[in-house]
Scaffold this motif. Structure first.
Motif, PDB file in Angstrom:
ATOM      1  N   SER A   1       1.019  -1.210  -0.190  1.00  0.00           N
ATOM      2  CA  SER A   1       0.002   0.011   0.302  1.00  0.00           C
ATOM      3  C   SER A   1       0.427   1.262   0.166  1.00  0.00           C
ATOM      4  N   GLN A   2       1.928   1.356   0.425  1.00  0.00           N
ATOM      5  CA  GLN A   2       2.723   2.549   0.265  1.00  0.00           C
ATOM      6  C   GLN A   2       3.268   2.892  -0.797  1.00  0.00           C
ATOM      7  N   LEU A   3       3.271   1.514  -2.059  1.00  0.00           N
ATOM      8  CA  LEU A   3       3.760   1.996  -2.690  1.00  0.00           C
ATOM      9  C   LEU A   3       3.460   3.244  -3.774  1.00  0.00           C
ATOM     10  N   GLY A   4       2.385   3.486  -2.645  1.00  0.00           N
ATOM     11  CA  GLY A   4       1.231   4.428  -3.795  1.00  0.00           C
ATOM     12  C   GLY A   4       1.920   6.118  -3.223  1.00  0.00           C
ATOM     13  N   SER A   5       2.554   5.764  -2.182  1.00  0.00           N
ATOM     14  CA  SER A   5       3.299   7.316  -1.717  1.00  0.00           C
ATOM     15  C   SER A   5       3.961   7.779  -2.987  1.00  0.00           C
ATOM     16  N   PRO A   6       3.407   9.240  -2.696  1.00  0.00           N
ATOM     17  CA  PRO A   6       4.980   9.972  -3.592  1.00  0.00           C
ATOM     18  C   PRO A   6       6.261   9.805  -3.735  1.00  0.00           C
ATOM     19  N   ALA A   7       6.817   9.476  -2.070  1.00  0.00           N
ATOM     20  CA  ALA A   7       8.252   9.215  -1.935  1.00  0.00           C
ATOM     21  C   ALA A   7       8.711   7.994  -3.182  1.00  0.00           C
ATOM     22  N   ALA A   8       7.691   6.893  -3.484  1.00  0.00           N
ATOM     23  CA  ALA A   8       8.086   5.884  -3.714  1.00  0.00           C
ATOM     24  C   ALA A   8       7.321   5.699  -5.601  1.00  0.00           C
ATOM     25  N   ALA A   9       6.457   6.642  -5.676  1.00  0.00           N
ATOM     26  CA  ALA A   9       5.892   6.646  -7.157  1.00  0.00           C
ATOM     27  C   ALA A   9       6.540   6.811  -8.611  1.00  0.00           C
ATOM     28  N   GLU A  10       7.703   7.604  -8.522  1.00  0.00           N
ATOM     29  CA  GLU A  10       8.557   8.152  -9.185  1.00  0.00           C
ATOM     30  C   GLU A  10       9.853   5.833  -9.533  1.00  0.00           C
ATOM     31  N   GLY A  11      10.447   5.761  -8.310  1.00  0.00           N
ATOM     32  CA  GLY A  11      10.691   4.753  -8.814  1.00  0.00           C
ATOM     33  C   GLY A  11       9.977   3.597  -9.015  1.00  0.00           C
ATOM     34  N   MET A  12       8.884   3.703  -8.990  1.00  0.00           N
ATOM     35  CA  MET A  12       8.167   3.017  -8.845  1.00  0.00           C
ATOM     36  C   MET A  12       6.981   2.143 -10.444  1.00  0.00           C
ATOM     37  N   THR A  13       6.684   3.606 -10.580  1.00  0.00           N
ATOM     38  CA  THR A  13       7.306   3.992 -12.154  1.00  0.00           C
ATOM     39  C   THR A  13       7.759   3.369 -13.024  1.00  0.00           C
ATOM     40  N   GLU A  14       9.387   3.986 -13.004  1.00  0.00           N
ATOM     41  CA  GLU A  14      10.299   3.876 -13.748  1.00  0.00           C
ATOM     42  C   GLU A  14      10.255   1.572 -13.341  1.00  0.00           C
ATOM     43  N   MET A  15      10.280   1.530 -12.459  1.00  0.00           N
ATOM     44  CA  MET A  15      10.286  -0.129 -11.880  1.00  0.00           C
ATOM     45  C   MET A  15       9.161  -1.129 -12.904  1.00  0.00           C
ATOM     46  N   ALA A  16       8.062  -0.623 -12.588  1.00  0.00           N
ATOM     47  CA  ALA A  16       7.054  -1.147 -13.415  1.00  0.00           C
ATOM     48  C   ALA A  16       7.367  -0.923 -15.336  1.00  0.00           C
ATOM     49  N   ARG A  17       7.468   0.370 -14.961  1.00  0.00           N
ATOM     50  CA  ARG A  17       8.186   0.103 -16.966  1.00  0.00           C
ATOM     51  C   ARG A  17       8.866  -0.394 -17.135  1.00  0.00           C
ATOM     52  N   VAL A  18       9.683  -0.914 -17.001  1.00  0.00           N
ATOM     53  CA  VAL A  18      11.105  -1.450 -17.268  1.00  0.00           C
ATOM     54  C   VAL A  18      10.819  -3.641 -17.149  1.00  0.00           C
TER      55      VAL A  18
ATOM     56  N   GLY B   1      -0.118   9.663  -4.278  1.00  0.00           N
ATOM     57  CA  GLY B   1      -0.170  10.409  -2.544  1.00  0.00           C
ATOM     58  C   GLY B   1      -1.301   9.369  -1.773  1.00  0.00           C
ATOM     59  N   PRO B   2      -1.748   9.744  -1.692  1.00  0.00           N
ATOM     60  CA  PRO B   2      -2.645   9.877  -0.484  1.00  0.00           C
ATOM     61  C   PRO B   2      -3.989   9.038  -0.494  1.00  0.00           C
ATOM     62  N   GLU B   3      -4.462   9.242  -1.395  1.00  0.00           N
ATOM     63  CA  GLU B   3      -5.855   8.355  -1.610  1.00  0.00           C
ATOM     64  C   GLU B   3      -5.155   6.583  -2.434  1.00  0.00           C
ATOM     65  N   LEU B   4      -3.950   6.704  -3.828  1.00  0.00           N
ATOM     66  CA  LEU B   4      -3.526   5.243  -3.850  1.00  0.00           C
ATOM     67  C   LEU B   4      -3.412   5.350  -2.877  1.00  0.00           C
ATOM     68  N   VAL B   5      -3.265   4.890  -1.661  1.00  0.00           N
ATOM     69  CA  VAL B   5      -2.029   4.504  -0.694  1.00  0.00           C
ATOM     70  C   VAL B   5      -3.359   3.997  -0.206  1.00  0.00           C
ATOM     71  N   ALA B   6      -4.487   4.589   0.208  1.00  0.00           N
ATOM     72  CA  ALA B   6      -5.959   4.285   1.092  1.00  0.00           C
ATOM     73  C   ALA B   6      -6.250   3.741   0.079  1.00  0.00           C
ATOM     74  N   MET B   7      -7.066   3.690  -1.571  1.00  0.00           N
ATOM     75  CA  MET B   7      -7.218   2.618  -2.089  1.00  0.00           C
ATOM     76  C   MET B   7      -6.573   1.112  -2.092  1.00  0.00           C
ATOM     77  N   LEU B   8      -4.574   0.601  -2.599  1.00  0.00           N
ATOM     78  CA  LEU B   8      -4.425  -0.112  -2.671  1.00  0.00           C
ATOM     79  C   LEU B   8      -4.477  -0.460  -0.559  1.00  0.00           C
ATOM     80  N   ARG B   9      -4.774  -0.165   0.690  1.00  0.00           N
ATOM     81  CA  ARG B   9      -4.585  -0.373   1.773  1.00  0.00           C
ATOM     82  C   ARG B   9      -6.216  -1.067   1.658  1.00  0.00           C
TER      83      ARG B   9
END
Length: 309
Positions: free
Chosen positions: A196-213, A280-288
């Motif tokens: 659920s924390q993968l939706g946080s802004p701090a993780a979003a950029e790295g998560m996006t790059e990893m997902a694409r790769v 952001g918080p909305e995505l974190v909440a949705m994933l949780r």
């Protein structure tokens, strides 16, 4: 909320940090270096795999201008007996250098490894994993090709660790669960808290790059499925050990597959959303929320199974 449930969430939240950084591809270099050096000082317990950014355990190296000397911990089975004679133990003081920070050789090794990882990440994001050669990674990192293979025996090791941090953290969450809590609640709670924390802004950029790769490479997708299968087997073996299940009993494997199915589904959902630009918080909440709904479904059928006594 029961005391057991509160303790479970607290444990899961603490143990989830490494997994969030691993999946988002954003480990702090200084923290990773400190962890790697700390792991290089063995204790009486079994030496665990080094925790480093997007890294597999390195193979032994032959001396050359840009390659460090072999790391005995990385290939412990082949280390000479003299190495283990120096391991601190009862009545034995550690060597002076083990009480200091990283040596110049260790610092150089970590810098080389970090340069390789950074170069690979840049190239994978630019052109995709399957379209980048190890030679190109070496050239951008300023090393020879052999140095890359000394640190990462297989190319996939630049993206997935040979022994991912989730394995130890998942088992720890299961072993530390309080009395009366099922294995599905402990392992599932850890998974939900982490992903659920993968939706946080701090993780979003790295998560996006990893997902694409990863989604752009069938090789990486196949490797990820292998890792998921190994994690499932590891969790099933832990459950079998705790319950003393007889050979051929299905329950440990069913429970493990259910939990890791939740992990895989929630991870893919997180990737879908961050690739669509959500964070952001909305995505974190949705994933949780989605994760807790899935966990509740598992609990309905598995709540009474493998409770700690």
């Amino acid at each position: 909320m029961t005391a057991g449930a509160s303790a479970s969430r607290s444990t899961a939240t603490v143990l989830a940090d490494d997994l969030v950084e691993e999946l988002a591809g954003r480990r702090d270099p200084e923290a990773a270096a400190a962890a790697a050096v700390a792991d290089a000082t063995p204790s009486g317990a079994e030496v665990e795999a080094h925790v480093v950014p997007l890294a597999a355990r390195s193979a032994a190296e032959e001396p050359e201008p840009l390659v460090e000397e072999p790391d005995p911990v990385a290939d412990r089975a082949d280390a000479p007996a003299a190495f283990f004679a120096d391991v601190p133990g009862p009545g034995r003081r550690p060597r002076r250098r083990e009480r200091r920070g990283p040596t110049l050789r260790e610092q150089r090794r970590l810098r080389t490894r970090e340069a390789i990882v950074d170069a690979a990440a840049e190239l994978f994001v630019e052109r995709g994993f399957d379209h980048v050669s190890v030679m190109e990674i070496a050239q951008r990192a300023g090393v020879v090709e052999k140095t890359v293979f000394n640190h990462f025996p297989v190319k996939e090791g630049l993206v997935f660790e040979a022994d991912p941090p989730i394995r130890a953290a998942l088992l720890d969450a299961v072993r530390r669960r309080p009395a009366g809590e099922s294995v599905a609640a402990a392992a599932g709670g850890f998974v939900v808290a982490a992903v659920s924390q993968l939706g946080s802004p701090a993780a979003a950029e790295g998560m996006t790059e990893m997902a694409r790769v990863i989604r752009g490479s069938r090789t990486l997708q196949a490797r990820e499925r292998e890792i998921l299968g190994t994690l499932t087997d590891t969790l099933a073996e832990q459950i079998t050990l705790e319950t003393r299940a007889a050979a051929g009993e299905l329950e440990p494997w069913l429970a493990a597959n259910a939990v890791m199915g939740l992990y895989s589904s929630l991870l893919e959902l997180a990737r879908d959303r961050v690739l669509a630009g959500a964070s952001g918080p909305e995505l974190v909440a949705m994933l949780r929320t989605r994760g807790q709904r899935g966990l509740a479904l598992l609990q309905f059928g598995l709540a009474g199974y493998a409770k700690r006594r």
